[in-house]
Design an enzyme around this catalytic site. Sequence first.
Site, mmCIF file in Angstrom:
data_model
loop_
_atom_site.group_PDB
_atom_site.id
_atom_site.type_symbol
_atom_site.label_atom_id
_atom_site.label_comp_id
_atom_site.label_asym_id
_atom_site.label_seq_id
_atom_site.Cartn_x
_atom_site.Cartn_y
_atom_site.Cartn_z
ATOM 1 N N ARG A 170 10.842 14.245 -8.012
ATOM 2 C CA ARG A 170 10.891 12.781 -8.042
ATOM 3 C C ARG A 170 9.743 12.232 -8.881
ATOM 4 O O ARG A 170 9.851 11.125 -9.419
ATOM 5 C CB ARG A 170 10.803 12.205 -6.625
ATOM 6 C CG ARG A 170 12.066 12.395 -5.785
ATOM 7 C CD ARG A 170 11.920 11.710 -4.437
ATOM 8 N NE ARG A 170 11.426 10.357 -4.619
ATOM 9 C CZ ARG A 170 10.433 9.818 -3.909
ATOM 10 N NH1 ARG A 170 9.829 10.520 -2.966
ATOM 11 N NH2 ARG A 170 10.043 8.586 -4.139
ATOM 12 N N ASP A 192 -2.330 8.713 -3.303
ATOM 13 C CA ASP A 192 -1.438 9.643 -3.991
ATOM 14 C C ASP A 192 -2.144 10.896 -4.513
ATOM 15 O O ASP A 192 -1.492 11.804 -5.037
ATOM 16 C CB ASP A 192 -0.730 8.944 -5.151
ATOM 17 C CG ASP A 192 0.459 8.116 -4.693
ATOM 18 O OD1 ASP A 192 0.812 8.192 -3.500
ATOM 19 O OD2 ASP A 192 1.043 7.391 -5.518
ATOM 20 N N ARG A 240 5.539 1.532 6.019
ATOM 21 C CA ARG A 240 5.476 0.762 4.781
ATOM 22 C C ARG A 240 6.424 -0.445 4.822
ATOM 23 O O ARG A 240 7.377 -0.545 4.063
ATOM 24 C CB ARG A 240 5.795 1.666 3.576
ATOM 25 C CG ARG A 240 4.874 2.858 3.487
ATOM 26 C CD ARG A 240 4.826 3.453 2.107
ATOM 27 N NE ARG A 240 6.039 4.151 1.740
ATOM 28 C CZ ARG A 240 6.202 4.803 0.597
ATOM 29 N NH1 ARG A 240 5.229 4.821 -0.285
ATOM 30 N NH2 ARG A 240 7.308 5.429 0.314
ATOM 31 N N CYS A 248 9.677 8.565 0.475
ATOM 32 C CA CYS A 248 8.954 9.587 1.229
ATOM 33 C C CYS A 248 8.691 9.128 2.663
ATOM 34 O O CYS A 248 8.402 7.956 2.909
ATOM 35 C CB CYS A 248 7.614 9.893 0.553
ATOM 36 S SG CYS A 248 7.760 10.753 -1.022
ATOM 37 N N LYS A 255 5.258 7.325 -13.760
ATOM 38 C CA LYS A 255 6.428 7.014 -12.924
ATOM 39 C C LYS A 255 6.285 5.631 -12.301
ATOM 40 O O LYS A 255 7.213 4.821 -12.330
ATOM 41 C CB LYS A 255 6.567 8.058 -11.812
ATOM 42 C CG LYS A 255 7.670 7.718 -10.797
ATOM 43 C CD LYS A 255 7.742 8.727 -9.677
ATOM 44 C CE LYS A 255 6.774 8.438 -8.553
ATOM 45 N NZ LYS A 255 7.337 7.524 -7.526
ATOM 46 N N ASN A 256 5.113 5.341 -11.746
ATOM 47 C CA ASN A 256 4.920 4.087 -11.025
ATOM 48 C C ASN A 256 4.783 2.882 -11.940
ATOM 49 O O ASN A 256 4.754 1.751 -11.459
ATOM 50 C CB ASN A 256 3.705 4.192 -10.100
ATOM 51 C CG ASN A 256 3.969 5.081 -8.915
ATOM 52 O OD1 ASN A 256 5.110 5.275 -8.504
ATOM 53 N ND2 ASN A 256 2.918 5.662 -8.347
#
Length: 424
Positions: free
Chosen positions: A400, A308, A123, A118, A22-23
């Site tokens: 997600r 993560d 951030r 999230c 995903k990233n």
Amino acid sequence: MDKIRIYGGTPLNGEIEISGAKNAALKVMTAALLTDQPLVLHRIPDLRDVASLSEILTQLGVKLSYDAGKKTMRLHSAAIASCVAPYDLVRKMRASILVLGPLVARHGEAKVSLPGGCAIGTRPVDMHIDGLRQLGVEIELVDGYINARAPRGLTGAHIHFPKVSVGATENIMMAATLAKGTTTLVNAAREPEIVDLGECLIKMGAEITGLGTDTIIIHGKAFLRGTEHAVIADRIEAGTFAIAGAMTGGTLRLKHCNIEHIDYLLDPLHKAGVDLVSDGDTVTVKRISKQLRGVDIMTEPYPGFPTDLQAQMMSMLTISEGAGMVTETIFENRFMHVPELARMGADITIHGSSALVRGVSKLRGADVMATDLRASVSLVLAGLVAEGATTVHRIYHLERGYENIVSKLSSVGAKLERMKEEAA
């Protein structure tokens, strides 16, 4: 909104195919804004975040098609139709900020809402903004939007990030590919997803050196071309399933998994009593001790232990012998899963940025609430070993970032089902 009900106590055995990252996928999708030629991407996972970014790119004028069966996406940004990424789309996820650099580099202007995602900390996007300003971009923050202008184009610069930031490294690296002259990024992030993005940009004609190190050098080009690229496997998904295998017992084989990308798991899992063995692109996970043992972990930028995977490791520690300490150094609000694990009988005490986890003989099934992406999967893992049934509500976050997680876990013996929430 849907929920997942899990019936715990079944060892996991068999093979799970790891999806594209995903990233990595989200970042290379935004690279389509840098060229007027088609970009064809493979191994793009079918996820909510991918769909959300697809909406944003379509709004900006990118012609986009996705074959969910083949996991192939074609993007063509022949012309920028709009330079505005609006709040109602950007608020859904943080990665949306990565349209900012490519947009202003190619189009000369961009208006991007401050992002959402999230709720795991502030951030801030300060380093994205500061880096673009050093490239010559004029930026104002107005009514929750980042207004960026570069009517004379971007100019290369020497940029030293005050701390390691994955997103800022990616945003500035993409923008610098179309800047005049040379850009040097110091204290750059080193994640495999950044290397993957850089390799895609190089295929597009960018000149980049130093990928995977803390100093990345980009020699700007007048234009980039289209290309074809397959994203790397998702190391966070692989790590999550490795921890699931460790917790439940049995033997799990993780296909399309690069063990070098999850090197940070090898030592803590071995100390806990679990072996990870690589054979080509398959990693086999097997518990080698009858009882898991408590270990200490501290989250750090890559190649350190990733934030993560912190929540997943905490789930494992709840059923490990002795105690383990989890220290979170990346985000200030990433222990929201602790009260939910406590509902299942976990013994966890928080001291500032650290959590002391004392192992218990068993967890008990309960109704729990997903609060963010990784916290939600930690509750699924806890449910796999809990006595009785566990119901994880608000699985929007889970979807997600985890593709077909119910079917993947079911295929290796887990007993779980997706269900509709009852009407109020």
